[in-house]
Design a protein around this motif. Structure first.
Motif, PDB file in Angstrom:
ATOM      1  N   GLN A  30       0.829  -1.194   0.000  1.00  0.00           N
ATOM      2  CA  GLN A  30       0.000   0.000   0.000  1.00  0.00           C
ATOM      3  C   GLN A  30       0.874   1.259   0.000  1.00  0.00           C
ATOM      4  O   GLN A  30       1.867   1.323   0.717  1.00  0.00           O
ATOM      5  CB  GLN A  30      -0.900   0.002   1.236  1.00  0.00           C
ATOM      6  N   PRO A  31       0.522   2.271  -0.800  1.00  0.00           N
ATOM      7  CA  PRO A  31       1.311   3.506  -0.802  1.00  0.00           C
ATOM      8  C   PRO A  31       1.340   4.147   0.584  1.00  0.00           C
ATOM      9  O   PRO A  31       0.379   4.035   1.349  1.00  0.00           O
ATOM     10  CB  PRO A  31       0.558   4.399  -1.796  1.00  0.00           C
ATOM     11  N   PRO A  65     -10.849   7.010 -11.824  1.00  0.00           N
ATOM     12  CA  PRO A  65     -10.635   5.633 -11.364  1.00  0.00           C
ATOM     13  C   PRO A  65      -9.713   5.562 -10.149  1.00  0.00           C
ATOM     14  O   PRO A  65      -9.868   4.674  -9.304  1.00  0.00           O
ATOM     15  CB  PRO A  65     -10.023   4.928 -12.581  1.00  0.00           C
ATOM     16  N   MET A  66      -8.779   6.493 -10.017  1.00  0.00           N
ATOM     17  CA  MET A  66      -7.934   6.504  -8.823  1.00  0.00           C
ATOM     18  C   MET A  66      -8.770   6.766  -7.584  1.00  0.00           C
ATOM     19  O   MET A  66      -8.580   6.132  -6.527  1.00  0.00           O
ATOM     20  CB  MET A  66      -6.843   7.565  -8.960  1.00  0.00           C
ATOM     21  N   ALA A  67      -9.718   7.686  -7.676  1.00  0.00           N
ATOM     22  CA  ALA A  67     -10.599   7.981  -6.539  1.00  0.00           C
ATOM     23  C   ALA A  67     -11.506   6.796  -6.231  1.00  0.00           C
ATOM     24  O   ALA A  67     -11.799   6.518  -5.055  1.00  0.00           O
ATOM     25  CB  ALA A  67     -11.432   9.228  -6.832  1.00  0.00           C
ATOM     26  N   ILE A  68     -11.958   6.096  -7.262  1.00  0.00           N
ATOM     27  CA  ILE A  68     -12.804   4.920  -7.056  1.00  0.00           C
ATOM     28  C   ILE A  68     -12.012   3.815  -6.364  1.00  0.00           C
ATOM     29  O   ILE A  68     -12.488   3.183  -5.416  1.00  0.00           O
ATOM     30  CB  ILE A  68     -13.391   4.434  -8.398  1.00  0.00           C
ATOM     31  N   ILE A  69     -10.798   3.582  -6.825  1.00  0.00           N
ATOM     32  CA  ILE A  69      -9.965   2.542  -6.212  1.00  0.00           C
ATOM     33  C   ILE A  69      -9.637   2.894  -4.768  1.00  0.00           C
ATOM     34  O   ILE A  69      -9.641   2.026  -3.891  1.00  0.00           O
ATOM     35  CB  ILE A  69      -8.685   2.323  -7.041  1.00  0.00           C
ATOM     36  N   TYR A  70      -9.376   4.177  -4.501  1.00  0.00           N
ATOM     37  CA  TYR A  70      -9.153   4.594  -3.115  1.00  0.00           C
ATOM     38  C   TYR A  70     -10.366   4.235  -2.254  1.00  0.00           C
ATOM     39  O   TYR A  70     -10.228   3.688  -1.157  1.00  0.00           O
ATOM     40  CB  TYR A  70      -8.894   6.095  -3.034  1.00  0.00           C
ATOM     41  N   GLN A  71     -11.546   4.558  -2.746  1.00  0.00           N
ATOM     42  CA  GLN A  71     -12.764   4.280  -1.988  1.00  0.00           C
ATOM     43  C   GLN A  71     -12.962   2.790  -1.759  1.00  0.00           C
ATOM     44  O   GLN A  71     -13.386   2.359  -0.681  1.00  0.00           O
ATOM     45  CB  GLN A  71     -13.984   4.853  -2.732  1.00  0.00           C
ATOM     46  N   GLU A  72     -12.647   1.990  -2.751  1.00  0.00           N
ATOM     47  CA  GLU A  72     -12.899   0.563  -2.658  1.00  0.00           C
ATOM     48  C   GLU A  72     -11.886  -0.176  -1.788  1.00  0.00           C
ATOM     49  O   GLU A  72     -12.247  -1.115  -1.070  1.00  0.00           O
ATOM     50  CB  GLU A  72     -12.905  -0.051  -4.065  1.00  0.00           C
ATOM     51  N   SER A  73     -10.617   0.219  -1.843  1.00  0.00           N
ATOM     52  CA  SER A  73      -9.592  -0.577  -1.155  1.00  0.00           C
ATOM     53  C   SER A  73      -8.486   0.229  -0.486  1.00  0.00           C
ATOM     54  O   SER A  73      -7.616  -0.371   0.155  1.00  0.00           O
ATOM     55  CB  SER A  73      -8.937  -1.531  -2.160  1.00  0.00           C
ATOM     56  N   THR A  74      -8.499   1.557  -0.637  1.00  0.00           N
ATOM     57  CA  THR A  74      -7.373   2.414  -0.241  1.00  0.00           C
ATOM     58  C   THR A  74      -6.045   1.842  -0.752  1.00  0.00           C
ATOM     59  O   THR A  74      -5.046   1.823  -0.047  1.00  0.00           O
ATOM     60  CB  THR A  74      -7.318   2.668   1.277  1.00  0.00           C
ATOM     61  N   PHE A  75      -6.086   1.339  -1.974  1.00  0.00           N
ATOM     62  CA  PHE A  75      -4.905   0.840  -2.691  1.00  0.00           C
ATOM     63  C   PHE A  75      -4.271  -0.382  -2.015  1.00  0.00           C
ATOM     64  O   PHE A  75      -3.049  -0.554  -2.059  1.00  0.00           O
ATOM     65  CB  PHE A  75      -3.860   1.942  -2.864  1.00  0.00           C
ATOM     66  N   TYR A 101      -7.692  -4.505  -5.631  1.00  0.00           N
ATOM     67  CA  TYR A 101      -7.693  -3.050  -5.613  1.00  0.00           C
ATOM     68  C   TYR A 101      -9.071  -2.462  -5.909  1.00  0.00           C
ATOM     69  O   TYR A 101      -9.521  -1.531  -5.245  1.00  0.00           O
ATOM     70  CB  TYR A 101      -6.707  -2.511  -6.650  1.00  0.00           C
ATOM     71  N   ALA A 102      -9.728  -2.989  -6.933  1.00  0.00           N
ATOM     72  CA  ALA A 102     -10.994  -2.425  -7.389  1.00  0.00           C
ATOM     73  C   ALA A 102     -12.208  -3.074  -6.737  1.00  0.00           C
ATOM     74  O   ALA A 102     -13.333  -2.689  -7.028  1.00  0.00           O
ATOM     75  CB  ALA A 102     -11.108  -2.562  -8.908  1.00  0.00           C
ATOM     76  N   GLN A 103     -11.981  -4.069  -5.873  1.00  0.00           N
ATOM     77  CA  GLN A 103     -13.071  -4.816  -5.230  1.00  0.00           C
ATOM     78  C   GLN A 103     -14.072  -5.333  -6.269  1.00  0.00           C
ATOM     79  O   GLN A 103     -15.299  -5.253  -6.085  1.00  0.00           O
ATOM     80  CB  GLN A 103     -13.779  -3.943  -4.183  1.00  0.00           C
ATOM     81  N   ALA A 104     -13.551  -5.843  -7.339  1.00  0.00           N
ATOM     82  CA  ALA A 104     -14.396  -6.414  -8.398  1.00  0.00           C
ATOM     83  C   ALA A 104     -14.916  -7.772  -7.960  1.00  0.00           C
ATOM     84  O   ALA A 104     -14.161  -8.595  -7.446  1.00  0.00           O
ATOM     85  CB  ALA A 104     -13.589  -6.551  -9.683  1.00  0.00           C
ATOM     86  N   ASP A 125      -3.384  -7.015  -9.204  1.00  0.00           N
ATOM     87  CA  ASP A 125      -2.385  -6.247  -9.938  1.00  0.00           C
ATOM     88  C   ASP A 125      -2.961  -4.853 -10.202  1.00  0.00           C
ATOM     89  O   ASP A 125      -4.068  -4.725 -10.739  1.00  0.00           O
ATOM     90  CB  ASP A 125      -2.047  -6.936 -11.260  1.00  0.00           C
ATOM     91  N   PHE A 126      -2.219  -3.806  -9.837  1.00  0.00           N
ATOM     92  CA  PHE A 126      -2.761  -2.450  -9.959  1.00  0.00           C
ATOM     93  C   PHE A 126      -3.111  -2.094 -11.395  1.00  0.00           C
ATOM     94  O   PHE A 126      -4.175  -1.523 -11.672  1.00  0.00           O
ATOM     95  CB  PHE A 126      -1.783  -1.419  -9.395  1.00  0.00           C
ATOM     96  N   ALA A 127      -2.215  -2.385 -12.331  1.00  0.00           N
ATOM     97  CA  ALA A 127      -2.465  -2.039 -13.734  1.00  0.00           C
ATOM     98  C   ALA A 127      -3.732  -2.722 -14.242  1.00  0.00           C
ATOM     99  O   ALA A 127      -4.530  -2.113 -14.970  1.00  0.00           O
ATOM    100  CB  ALA A 127      -1.269  -2.428 -14.598  1.00  0.00           C
ATOM    101  N   ASP A 128      -3.936  -3.968 -13.865  1.00  0.00           N
ATOM    102  CA  ASP A 128      -5.134  -4.700 -14.294  1.00  0.00           C
ATOM    103  C   ASP A 128      -6.390  -4.121 -13.648  1.00  0.00           C
ATOM    104  O   ASP A 128      -7.439  -4.002 -14.289  1.00  0.00           O
ATOM    105  CB  ASP A 128      -4.987  -6.181 -13.942  1.00  0.00           C
ATOM    106  N   ALA A 129      -6.296  -3.750 -12.374  1.00  0.00           N
ATOM    107  CA  ALA A 129      -7.437  -3.148 -11.681  1.00  0.00           C
ATOM    108  C   ALA A 129      -7.792  -1.800 -12.300  1.00  0.00           C
ATOM    109  O   ALA A 129      -8.974  -1.475 -12.486  1.00  0.00           O
ATOM    110  CB  ALA A 129      -7.124  -2.989 -10.197  1.00  0.00           C
ATOM    111  N   MET A 130      -6.781  -1.017 -12.630  1.00  0.00           N
ATOM    112  CA  MET A 130      -7.019   0.282 -13.256  1.00  0.00           C
ATOM    113  C   MET A 130      -7.685   0.103 -14.617  1.00  0.00           C
ATOM    114  O   MET A 130      -8.630   0.833 -14.962  1.00  0.00           O
ATOM    115  CB  MET A 130      -5.690   1.029 -13.406  1.00  0.00           C
ATOM    116  N   ASP A 131      -7.229  -0.859 -15.396  1.00  0.00           N
ATOM    117  CA  ASP A 131      -7.840  -1.132 -16.696  1.00  0.00           C
ATOM    118  C   ASP A 131      -9.294  -1.564 -16.522  1.00  0.00           C
ATOM    119  O   ASP A 131     -10.168  -1.156 -17.287  1.00  0.00           O
ATOM    120  CB  ASP A 131      -7.042  -2.219 -17.428  1.00  0.00           C
ATOM    121  N   PHE A 132      -9.551  -2.374 -15.496  1.00  0.00           N
ATOM    122  CA  PHE A 132     -10.920  -2.834 -15.220  1.00  0.00           C
ATOM    123  C   PHE A 132     -11.846  -1.664 -14.897  1.00  0.00           C
ATOM    124  O   PHE A 132     -12.955  -1.572 -15.426  1.00  0.00           O
ATOM    125  CB  PHE A 132     -10.912  -3.826 -14.056  1.00  0.00           C
TER     126      PHE A 132
END
Length: 212
Positions: A30-31, A65-75, A101-104, A125-132
């Motif tokens: 996590q960052p 999407p960065m804000a969404i990922i933060y909300q879902e998992s805080t990275f 990351y994306a809580q998919a 994987d962050f890149a995959d979650a961001m693409d999703f």
């Protein structure tokens, strides 16, 4: 005593495995400052590249999407929902199949894999979650006519599904609307932060040659 004495005698394949494990641990940690988009990208340059590539591919500005990922998992890479409690204290099934990351959830993630053909992608994987998330935003935008700059409505689509959003299922959930406002506020904050640092995040000459 020098703790590195034995490394020269270690089989190369074992040493390579240790390096790979170490790099994977660094990539999924996590960052340190998830509230600051510039700090996140300066700490994890590969994430910035992934965010830029997904933005170029799907069209939504990366701060949403960065804000969404933060909300879902805080990275956090491998976070899962809490378990239900059987009889009030026995750990039981999890509340959903959300992961990464994306809580998919399983069904939506599999739909994404079928749609893109990228069956090698994984949710931790962050890149995959961001693409999703970018892919999901594209689906919501196409189905419900939501602007890819509207973080509030996009998060409601993300949480309720495009079908649920179309039926206004979020209308009876004030708590969810409050969360969506938070995502919108964070996306605006991320946007302002990114404007201040995006030039410093551009790869150097040799990095561009190597495709970093």
């Amino acid at each position: 005593m020098n703790c590195f004495i034995g490394l020269g005698r270690m089989p190369r394949i074992a040493l390579l495995c240790l390096v790979v494990v170490f790099l994977q641990a660094c990539a999924t940690s996590q960052p340190r400052e998830p509230e600051n988009m510039c700090s996140v990208f300066k700490e994890k340059r590969g994430w910035h590249k992934a965010a830029r590539e997904a933005e170029k591919k799907w069209g939504a500005p990366m701060y949403i999407p960065m804000a969404i990922i933060y909300q879902e998992s805080t990275f956090r890479a491998k976070v899962k929902p809490a378990r239900r409690k059987l009889m009030g204290f026995i750990p039981w099934r999890r509340l959903s199949s959300a992961y990464g990351y994306a809580q998919a959830i399983d069904g939506t993630w599999n739909q994404y894999l079928r749609s893109t053909g990228d069956y090698w992608r994984v949710r931790h994987d962050f890149a995959d979650a961001m693409d999703f998330v970018q892919w999901y935003i594209r689906q919501a935008s196409k189905r419900n006519g939501v602007s890819r700059n509207d973080a509030y409505s996009l998060y409601l689509n993300y949480h309720e599904g495009p079908g649920g959003f179309a039926k206004n299922t979020h209308g009876s959930k004030p708590w969810l609307q409050k969360v969506a406002i938070g995502v919108q506020t964070r996306s605006q904050k991320y946007r302002e932060q990114y404007e201040q640092c995006k030039r410093s995040l551009k790869p150097g000459f040799f990095a561009r040659i190597l495709g970093w």
